[in-house]
Design a protein around this motif. Structure first.
Motif, mmCIF file in Angstrom:
data_model
loop_
_atom_site.group_PDB
_atom_site.id
_atom_site.type_symbol
_atom_site.label_atom_id
_atom_site.label_comp_id
_atom_site.label_asym_id
_atom_site.label_seq_id
_atom_site.Cartn_x
_atom_site.Cartn_y
_atom_site.Cartn_z
ATOM 1 N N ARG A 167 -1.902 11.326 -13.683
ATOM 2 C CA ARG A 167 -1.797 10.971 -12.253
ATOM 3 C C ARG A 167 -1.221 12.126 -11.450
ATOM 4 O O ARG A 167 -1.554 12.302 -10.274
ATOM 5 C CB ARG A 167 -0.937 9.707 -12.128
ATOM 6 N N ARG A 168 -0.370 12.913 -12.093
ATOM 7 C CA ARG A 168 0.219 14.052 -11.373
ATOM 8 C C ARG A 168 -0.747 15.226 -11.267
ATOM 9 O O ARG A 168 -0.402 16.247 -10.671
ATOM 10 C CB ARG A 168 1.527 14.465 -12.048
ATOM 11 N N LEU A 210 0.063 6.051 5.727
ATOM 12 C CA LEU A 210 1.163 5.585 4.871
ATOM 13 C C LEU A 210 2.241 6.649 4.698
ATOM 14 O O LEU A 210 2.633 6.995 3.574
ATOM 15 C CB LEU A 210 0.616 5.151 3.508
ATOM 16 N N LEU A 235 -4.349 3.803 -10.891
ATOM 17 C CA LEU A 235 -3.427 2.931 -10.173
ATOM 18 C C LEU A 235 -3.669 1.465 -10.516
ATOM 19 O O LEU A 235 -2.849 0.618 -10.207
ATOM 20 C CB LEU A 235 -3.579 3.119 -8.659
ATOM 21 N N VAL A 290 12.278 5.711 -3.335
ATOM 22 C CA VAL A 290 11.722 5.997 -2.002
ATOM 23 C C VAL A 290 11.544 4.702 -1.213
ATOM 24 O O VAL A 290 11.790 4.662 -0.003
ATOM 25 C CB VAL A 290 10.386 6.777 -2.112
ATOM 26 N N LEU A 306 1.104 8.891 -16.271
ATOM 27 C CA LEU A 306 1.830 9.633 -15.235
ATOM 28 C C LEU A 306 1.419 11.106 -15.202
ATOM 29 O O LEU A 306 1.196 11.667 -14.127
ATOM 30 C CB LEU A 306 3.347 9.501 -15.450
ATOM 31 N N LEU A 356 1.832 1.875 -3.478
ATOM 32 C CA LEU A 356 0.673 2.419 -4.194
ATOM 33 C C LEU A 356 0.478 3.894 -3.841
ATOM 34 O O LEU A 356 0.151 4.726 -4.691
ATOM 35 C CB LEU A 356 -0.565 1.608 -3.806
ATOM 36 N N GLN A 357 0.713 4.212 -2.566
ATOM 37 C CA GLN A 357 0.565 5.601 -2.133
ATOM 38 C C GLN A 357 1.559 6.508 -2.862
ATOM 39 O O GLN A 357 1.226 7.622 -3.265
ATOM 40 C CB GLN A 357 0.772 5.688 -0.612
ATOM 41 N N LEU A 358 2.780 6.023 -3.033
ATOM 42 C CA LEU A 358 3.788 6.834 -3.729
ATOM 43 C C LEU A 358 3.352 7.094 -5.170
ATOM 44 O O LEU A 358 3.447 8.224 -5.660
ATOM 45 C CB LEU A 358 5.145 6.127 -3.692
ATOM 46 N N LEU A 359 2.851 6.059 -5.836
ATOM 47 C CA LEU A 359 2.372 6.247 -7.209
ATOM 48 C C LEU A 359 1.199 7.218 -7.223
ATOM 49 O O LEU A 359 1.072 8.055 -8.120
ATOM 50 C CB LEU A 359 1.955 4.901 -7.808
ATOM 51 N N ALA A 360 0.359 7.118 -6.193
ATOM 52 C CA ALA A 360 -0.811 8.001 -6.118
ATOM 53 C C ALA A 360 -0.413 9.448 -5.829
ATOM 54 O O ALA A 360 -1.205 10.354 -6.041
ATOM 55 C CB ALA A 360 -1.774 7.505 -5.041
ATOM 56 N N LEU A 361 0.794 9.642 -5.336
ATOM 57 C CA LEU A 361 1.290 11.009 -5.125
ATOM 58 C C LEU A 361 2.044 11.514 -6.351
ATOM 59 O O LEU A 361 2.647 12.582 -6.320
ATOM 60 C CB LEU A 361 2.199 11.058 -3.888
ATOM 61 N N GLY A 362 2.064 10.728 -7.404
ATOM 62 C CA GLY A 362 2.666 11.191 -8.654
ATOM 63 C C GLY A 362 4.078 10.698 -8.898
ATOM 64 O O GLY A 362 4.776 11.236 -9.756
ATOM 65 N N ALA A 363 4.499 9.661 -8.156
ATOM 66 C CA ALA A 363 5.851 9.136 -8.375
ATOM 67 C C ALA A 363 5.916 8.356 -9.690
ATOM 68 O O ALA A 363 4.975 7.630 -10.022
ATOM 69 C CB ALA A 363 6.242 8.216 -7.223
ATOM 70 N N SER A 364 7.010 8.530 -10.415
ATOM 71 C CA SER A 364 7.273 7.622 -11.532
ATOM 72 C C SER A 364 7.710 6.295 -10.921
ATOM 73 O O SER A 364 7.947 6.212 -9.703
ATOM 74 C CB SER A 364 8.383 8.184 -12.412
ATOM 75 N N PHE A 371 -5.269 7.386 1.502
ATOM 76 C CA PHE A 371 -5.825 6.084 1.849
ATOM 77 C C PHE A 371 -6.297 6.061 3.300
ATOM 78 O O PHE A 371 -6.093 7.013 4.052
ATOM 79 C CB PHE A 371 -4.768 4.987 1.642
ATOM 80 N N MET A 373 0.828 -1.214 0.000
ATOM 81 C CA MET A 373 0.000 0.000 0.000
ATOM 82 C C MET A 373 0.859 1.259 0.000
ATOM 83 O O MET A 373 0.467 2.294 -0.538
ATOM 84 C CB MET A 373 -0.923 0.007 1.234
ATOM 85 N N PHE A 374 2.040 1.183 0.627
ATOM 86 C CA PHE A 374 2.939 2.344 0.633
ATOM 87 C C PHE A 374 3.433 2.625 -0.785
ATOM 88 O O PHE A 374 3.518 3.777 -1.208
ATOM 89 C CB PHE A 374 4.119 2.081 1.574
ATOM 90 N N PHE A 400 8.480 14.752 -6.377
ATOM 91 C CA PHE A 400 8.251 13.907 -7.562
ATOM 92 C C PHE A 400 8.014 14.762 -8.807
ATOM 93 O O PHE A 400 8.330 14.358 -9.917
ATOM 94 C CB PHE A 400 7.035 12.995 -7.364
ATOM 95 N N ARG A 401 7.425 15.941 -8.586
ATOM 96 C CA ARG A 401 7.102 16.821 -9.713
ATOM 97 C C ARG A 401 8.213 17.803 -10.034
ATOM 98 O O ARG A 401 8.039 18.698 -10.864
ATOM 99 C CB ARG A 401 5.805 17.573 -9.408
#
Lengths: 231, 365
Positions: free
Chosen positions: B80-81, B91, B56, A147, B77, A132-140, B87, A129-130, B107-108
């Motif tokens: 997504r950005r 996390l 996702l 990270v 991407l 997934l959270q990173l991807l959800a924050l816009g991480a490539s 959640f 889930m962590f 990230f941006r």
């Protein structure tokens, strides 16, 4: 007086005398094993992270091979590296056999599965889930992996300790591919074997104390970093 | 045709988990600035739907459109950005609070100085500005979730996705955070999709509600209308209707119908055909209880049904099950329970207006 106590007394004298040959052996061991650990990290961390995060056919087999590699005897690694680097072998033209570089190659092959396996476990221990959270924050994907590795840095320090500990103390591979040549490829462990065979227990004990102190200092430093972060 | 004003739209989405369960969403539109809640029982596919919306998770089939352009997980991407997601668990990374809030900005490629400034502003806005230099792992659950929300909001997303963000919090923390977050997303005009199994959260925050049960959207409607007029029995039960009964229309005049339910005559404010079999949903909070002798004097409501208390479930409000010829649930205050002496076997009159029963024509019966 027992040979051990006698040896300890003479070892202390030898250490205090700052014998240049002893210190050269120490320095070479540190260089060779340090370099091998670094190479193992460069191979093992990306490989461990990939095995932990990617899903592909044959992944289970690859993980099993890594786990097997963690238990391969150094002497077996030494044999195969010797064959590879032998003058008539596939890499004979490099003329690396009986050089410190050959020991680095062999030790890196011993340490890489250890680093890979521990990295794999450390990264898998970071909750999905962590990630997934990173991807959800816009991480490539690369940023996410970076990270996650940073998140797993405490258990990964264990990979460094285990990798370095595994190679600084091994004897079989270093002896086979290094040849224990005085002033060139003689490491703490190969020198200890030689001195023991010659009956020079004082020198062997002195070298063993040096080896223990070296391993202790490296692990103490890494543990200090690890525990400071953990607390 | 997909409306040009949608910020996010789903078309013909399908995800199959097993032969027994599949998520199937023919269409769902999300409009700029709105707060839409996806509610439904656990295991109904809410979180999966949210992951598909947040790019996702790839669906087995169908199309996700962001700002009227088809997007995929693999090549999503950039889209997504423009989103951020929070959640149920905060996390947070093993770092300081400030570093956590700056993560998405890093990230941006946002410069460090700007990250620090924006992060500090949003931490303050969420009431956790003083925690910026604390290690994230030392925070309480409520503090950590505020940091997680700040970490998402600092990105100034076009779309905020919330996956049960209050479910892990204690009641006081939830009670404080829900209206605060509602105020922030309204003030900032952030389009928000909230997934929750708690209908009270949906009522508190959402403009529209989508009810997802067993992988299917049963109703998407304005919040007040959905709770007042559920489209099916399943939706009615999920949105808190505890009395659903079958009756037969025996007379109809204009917009008022007389329905026979288990021998009792109910007046309902809905048009129906005489002879028609109907299902009636009655919300417990629309039913009041009174002593038999006082009910007519106390209320002008059209339905007064004498009955006997079957069970009293304590709470605030308490649930009182009354047998009026059919089981009818009323929600009453603890004070009323005491004043009316409500207990098993006590004779009582249930009173409700003609507008209280909602006529259900769809769904199971």
């Amino acid at each position: 007086m027992s040979p051990i106590l006698d040896g300890l007394r003479q070892a202390a004298a030898l250490l205090l005398s700052r014998d240049p040959e002893v210190w050269a052996i120490l320095w070479l061991s540190l260089q060779v094993s340090g370099t091998a650990t670094l190479v193992a990290l460069l191979i093992g961390v990306p490989l461990g992270a990939t095995l932990a995060l990617a899903r592909f056919a044959g992944r289970g087999l690859a993980v099993s091979l890594v786990n097997t590699g963690m238990g391969v005897p150094p002497v077996v690694v030494g044999l195969f590296v010797s064959i590879l680097l032998w003058r008539s072998g596939p890499l004979g033209e490099l003329e690396l056999l009986y050089t410190p570089a050959a020991i680095v190659v062999a030790q890196a092959m011993i340490a890489a599965p250890i680093v890979t396996g521990i990295t794999l476990a450390a990264v898998q221990n970071v909750p999905e889930m962590f990630r997934l959270q990173l991807l959800a924050l816009g991480a490539s994907r690369t940023q996410m992996v970076w990270v996650v590795l940073r998140e797993a840095r405490l258990p990964m320090l264990a990979a460094v300790m285990a990798g370095f500990g595994g190679v600084i103390s091994e004897i079989g591979a270093s002896l086979m591919v290094g040849g224990n040549i005085k002033g060139q490829t003689r490491t703490l462990t190969t020198a200890m074997v030689l001195e023991t065979n010659k009956g020079n227990f004082d020198v062997a004990i002195a070298l063993s104390i040096l080896l223990l102190v070296l391993v202790f200092l490296v692990n103490w430093a890494l543990t200090w970093v690890q525990q400071r972060r953990a607390s | 045709m997909i409306g040009p004003s949608t910020i996010l739209a789903l078309r013909d989405i399908g995800v199959r988990y097993s032969p027994a369960f599949a998520l199937a969403i023919p269409a769902l539109d999300v409009y700029p600035g709105e707060v839409i809640a996806i509610i439904g029982p656990n295991g109904g596919g809410k979180s999966t739907l949210l992951r598909i919306l947040g790019l996702l998770q790839a669906p087995d089939r169908g199309e996700v459109r962001f700002r009227d352009e088809a997007v995929t997980v693999a090549a999503g991407l950039a889209a997504r950005r423009r989103m951020a997601m929070v959640f149920q668990q905060p996390l947070l990374a093993d770092a300081t609070v400030a570093d956590n809030v700056a993560l998405g900005l890093a990230f941006r490629g946002v410069p460090a100085a700007e990250r620090a400034g924006r992060g500090a502003r949003w931490l303050a806005r969420l009431g956790v500005g003083a925690l910026a230099h604390r290690q994230a792992r030392t925070l309480s659950g409520g503090e950590a979730q505020r940091v997680a929300l700040a970490r998402a909001l600092v990105l100034e997303p076009d779309l905020l996705l919330l996956d049960e963000p209050f479910a892990g919090l204690d009641q006081p923390s939830r009670a404080a955070l829900i209206p605060e977050l509602g105020g922030i997303v309204r003030a900032e005009g952030v389009t928000t999709i909230l997934v929750t199994h708690d209908r009270a959260e949906a009522q508190a925050l959402a403009d529209r509600v989508a009810v997802l049960i067993d992988g299917r959207l049963h109703q998407v409607d304005e919040t007040a209308r959905l709770f007042r007029a559920p489209a099916s029995e399943e939706v009615a039960r999920f949105v808190g209707v505890e009395t659903i009964v079958t009756g037969e229309v025996i007379a109809a005049d204009g917009g008022v119908s007389l329905v026979d339910v288990a021998g009792r005559k109910l007046e309902i404010g809905a048009a129906a055909r005489p002879g028609e079999r109907v299902r009636l949903a009655i919300r417990p909070e629309d039913v009041t209880l009174a002593q038999r002798s006082e009910s007519a004097a106390l209320s002008s409501a059209r339905n007064h049904l004498t009955g006997v208390v079957v069970r009293v479930t304590p709470g605030s409000p308490a649930r009182v099950l009354v047998d009026v010829g059919f089981p009818l649930v009323a929600a009453v205050t603890p004070r009323s329970v005491e004043e009316l002496g409500l207990a098993e076997g006590v004779p009582i009159t249930a009173v409700f207006k003609a507008s209280a029963p909602h006529l259900i024509r769809g769904g199971s019966s």
